[in-house]
Scaffold this active site. Structure first.
Site: not given
Ligand code: TEU
Ligand code: CA
Length: 573
Positions: A19, A21, A23, A27, A96, A196, A253, A330-331
Site C-alpha cells: 500500500d 498511499n 489507505d 496499489d 489477468d 481466468d 487457468e 490466491h485461491d
Molecule cells: O478461479 C476459478 C477456480 O478454478 C477456483 O475457483 C478454483 O476452482 C477453486 O478455488 C478451487 O481451488 C478463478 C480465479 O482464480 C478466482 O479467484 C475467481 O474467483 C474465479 O476464477 C472466478 O473468476
Molecule cells: Ca493504497
C-alpha cells in the site's frame, strides 16, 4: 526476451501486496516501489491478478470496466508507469484476462437488463425458468444455483458469484470485444495473459440439466468445462491477437482441466495457448466438489503427490504439451500447512516443497509471500472477506444441513482469505504493508516472518528461493531437461532426474514427516548442489529425515568410473 519455458513467474494479488498511499489497500504504486525487490529475487515475470474496475464482489474477478483501473489501485497512468518500470528491469507482465464472465455492473450487462432488445442481451445467458425453478440444475462454483433471477421467470447464468454473469462466447461480438481488450493491453507493452477459467467458455448447447435423476443442484463439470469449442475459440484468439504480438505469452487457468485437454490446449502444433495450470495438486485432500467438500478430510499422502507429478510430467513428454507449476495461489490456503508441516518442520518442508516445484518440467510460479514462508491466518467469521467462503458456508448449512458452527470451521480452515493477508515486508505491526490497518488483518507472525529479516538470514526460505531461481537460470537441463522418475513406489521419497544431453540432476525429497530410507533403483554418482539441511554424500542407500531434500549434479558414466578408480587408488590425494 525470455520465453515462457525459461520464465520464473511471480503472482501478485494487488490488494495485498503493498500500500503506497496508506489507505490500507495495496496499489500499483506500491508494486512499483517493490520492483527492485522482485528484480533482486530474480523473477523474470509478474502475473498481475486483476487491477480493472470492479465492485470487488470477487476482488477484481468481477470486472465492470476492462478499460479502467480500479480507483483503489490507481490510474491508467500508474499502470503505464508499472509497465515502463518493469521493462527497465527486464520483468515481463502477464495480466489477468477474465473473459468467462463480467460483473453485473458492466455496461454490457446493465444495457441488457434495461433493454431486452439490446444487442448486449445475447452477450449473456438469459433464460426462462422451468416449472417455476431455475432453467437447469447447475451448481455454481461458489455454492447454490448457477442462475440468478432477473425477474419473475427470467434468469441469467452466473457460474461463480451471482454478480458474475457468464459471457456467451458463441456470440461473435463478445469474442471481438475480448480481442479488443487484449490488443489494448498488449499494445501497452504487457507480455501476455493468464486466462481466468478460460476452459469454461464453451457451455453445453441447450444448457441441459446435469444428472437430472439426482436431487438438488449438480456440478455441471463436463457441461461447463473443457467444451470442444474452447479449442476453436483459443485458436481464433491466437490467430486474431496473440500471434500478432511477437513472443506473447498465454497461460490458461484450466480449473479442473483434464490431462488431455491441457495437453491439447498447449501443444505447439495446435496454436492455442502456451501453458496451462492444472489443479490436481492444489485439489489434493479436497472432495470432488472442491475445497469446501470436506469428505476426504483434507488428507493426502506422499504417494498422491508422486502420482500427480508422474501423471503430468510424463504427459508433457508423451504429448508435447506444457504446464505451469504452482504450490500456492490466491485461491487456496498457503501450501506449507497443506503439503509440509508448519509446526515441526517449517523451514525444512518449505524448502523441500520449493525444490520440488522448481525442479519439475514446466514453468515455476511463486505466489507473493511464499518466498519468505508466509503462513495461513485463522480469521474470525466477522473478518471474512471472501465471497466463496461466506457463501459456501451458507450452502453447506442450508443445502447439506451441516451445522453452522461446523460449516464455519470448515470455511475458516479453507478460505482463500488465508492466502490474501497482506504481504509481510517488515516486523512492524502491519508488516510494512501499510502504516494504517489494512483491508484484511496482517498475520501477527510478521514479527518474525518478513522480507527484511529473511534477507538478513542466509539460511532463510528467501535465500533458498534465490538459489533455486539462480539454478534454473544457469542450468538448461533444469528447464528443458527430461524428467525421469525412480523408485516410483516408495511411499515417502520422491526421486527423479532431469537430463539434457550429458547433463543430469538428481532430486531426492522426503515428502513426509517421518524418516525414511531408500535404496535407489540406480547407483548414481554425483556432487551435492543444494540441500535443505546438511550435506549428504550420494549413495545407493539413503536415509532421509522428515522433509530432507537434496539436489545432486550427476557425474557422467566414464567420469564416474574414473572417480571410483581414483577413490580406490593408493595415490588418492
Ligand atoms: O478461479 C476459478 C477456480 O478454478 C477456483 O475457483 C478454483 O476452482 C477453486 O478455488 C478451487 O481451488 C478463478 C480465479 O482464480 C478466482 O479467484 C475467481 O474467483 C474465479 O476464477 C472466478 O473468476
Ligand atoms: Ca493504497
Amino acid at each position: 526476451m525470455i520465453d515462457f519455458k525459461h520464465a520464473i513467474i511471480y503472482q501478485i494479488w494487488p490488494r495485498s501486496f503493498k500500500d503506497s498511499n496508506q489507505d490500507g489497500i495495496g496499489d500499483i504504486q506500491g508494486i512499483i516501489s517493490k520492483l527492485d525487490y522482485l528484480q533482486d529475487l530474480g523473477i523474470t515475470a509478474i502475473w498481475l491478478s486483476p487491477i480493472y474496475a470492479s465492485p470487488n464482489d470477487d476482488y477484481g474477478y468481477d470486472i465492470s470496466d476492462y478499460y479502467a483501473v480500479q480507483p483503489e489501485y490507481g490510474t491508467m497512468q500508474d499502470l503505464d508507469e508499472l509497465i515502463l518500470e518493469c521493462k527497465k528491469r527486464n520483468i515481463d507482465i502477464l495480466m489477468d484476462l477474465v473473459a468467462n464472465h463480467t460483473s453485473t455492473e458492466h455496461a454490457w450487462f446493465k444495457d441488457a437488463l434495461h433493454n431486452p432488445n439490446s444487442p448486449t442481451r445475447d452477450f449473456y445467458f438469459f433464460r426462462e425458468g422451468k416449472n417455476n425453478k431455475e432453467p437447469n440444475n447447475w451448481l455454481s462454483f461458489f455454492g447454490g444455483s448457477s442462475w440468478t433471477k432477473e425477474s419473475d421467470n427470467s434468469y441469467y447464468l452466473t457460474s461463480f458469484a451471482p454478480t458474475q454473469a457468464d459471457l456467451n462466447w458463441d456470440n461473435e461480438q463478445v469474442r471481438e470485444e475480448i480481442y479488443k481488450i487484449m490488443e489494448f493491453y498488449l499494445k501497452k507493452g504487457i507480455r501476455g495473459f493468464r486466462m481466468d477459467v478460460i476452459n469454461c467458455i464453451d457451455k453445453k448447447p441447450g444448457l441441459p440439466d446435469k444428472n437430472p435423476h439426482k436431487k438438488g443442484y449438480q456440478f455441471p463439470d463436463d457441461y461447463l468445462l473443457n467444451g470442444p469449442k474452447v479449442h476453436t475459440y483459443l485458436k481464433e484468439m491466437h490467430e486474431r491477437v496473440l500471434s500478432k504480438f511477437d513472443g506473447s505469452i498465454s497461460l490458461a487457468e484450466g480449473c479442473l482441466v483434464t490431462l488431455d485437454d491441457a495437453m491439447n490446449y498447449t501443444k505447439p502444433a495446435n496454436k492455442e495457448i502456451d501453458m496451462c495450470f492444472h489443479f490436481d495438486l492444489s485439489m489434493l485432500g479436497y472432495g470432488e466438489l472442491g475445497k469446501f467438500d470436506f469428505r476426504k478430510g483434507y488428507r493426502h499422502t506422499a504417494s498422491d503427490i508422486k502420482a500427480v507429478t508422474r501423471k503430468w510430467q510424463n504427459a508433457m513428454i508423451e504429448q508435447n504439451g506444457y504446464i505451469a507449476n504452482f504450490l500456492s495461489n490466491h485461491d487456496n490456503k498457503r501450501h506449507i500447512e497443506r503439503f509440509g508441516d508448519v509446526k515441526l518442520y517449517y523451514l525444512e518442508s518449505a524448502k523441500a516443497l520449493a525444490l520440488y516445484n522448481f525442479m519439475l518440467m514446466g514453468t515455476p510460479f511463486i505466489y507473493q509471500g511464499e518466498e519468505i514462508g508466509m503462513t495461513n491466518l485463522k480469521l474470525d467469521y466477522a473478518e471474512w472477506k471472501d465471497y466463496e467462503a461466506i457463501n459456501s458456508v451458507k450452502t453447506l448449512n442450508t443445502m447439506l444441513h451441516v451445522p453452522l458452527f461446523i460449516a464455519k470451521k470448515i470455511g475458516q480452515f479453507v478460505t482463500r482469505d488465508n492466502a490474501r493477508t497482506p504481504m509481510q515486508w517488515t516486523n512492524e505491526q502491519h508488516g510494512g504493508f501499510s502504516s494504517t490497518s489494512p483491508w484484511l488483518k496482517c498475520n501477527p507472525n510478521t514479527k518474525y516472518i518478513n522480507v527484511a529479516d529473511s534477507q538478513k538470514d542466509p539460511q532463510s526460505i528467501y535465500h533458498f528461493y534465490k538459489k533455486l531461481i539462480t539454478l534454473r537460470k544457469e542450468n538448461e537441463a533444469l528447464v528443458t531437461g527430461q524428467f525421469k522418475e525412480y523408485n516410483a513406489d516408495h511411499k515417502n521419497i520422491i526421486c527423479f532426474t532431469r537430463t539434457l544431453n550429458d547433463e543430469s540432476f538428481l532430486v531426492l525429497i522426503n515428502l513426509t514427516k517421518v524418516a525414511a530410507t531408500i535404496t535407489l533403483d540406480e547407483s548414481f554418482i554425483g556432487e551435492e548442489i543444494l540441500h535443505n539441511g546438511s550435506y549428504k554424500e550420494l549413495r545407493k542407500v539413503m536415509k532421509l529425515a522428515p522433509f530432507e531434500a537434496h539436489l545432486y549434479k550427476l557425474t557422467k558414466e566414464e567420469k564416474a568410473a574414473e572417480k571410483v578408480a581414483l577413490h580406490s587408488s593408493p595415490y588418492r590425494t
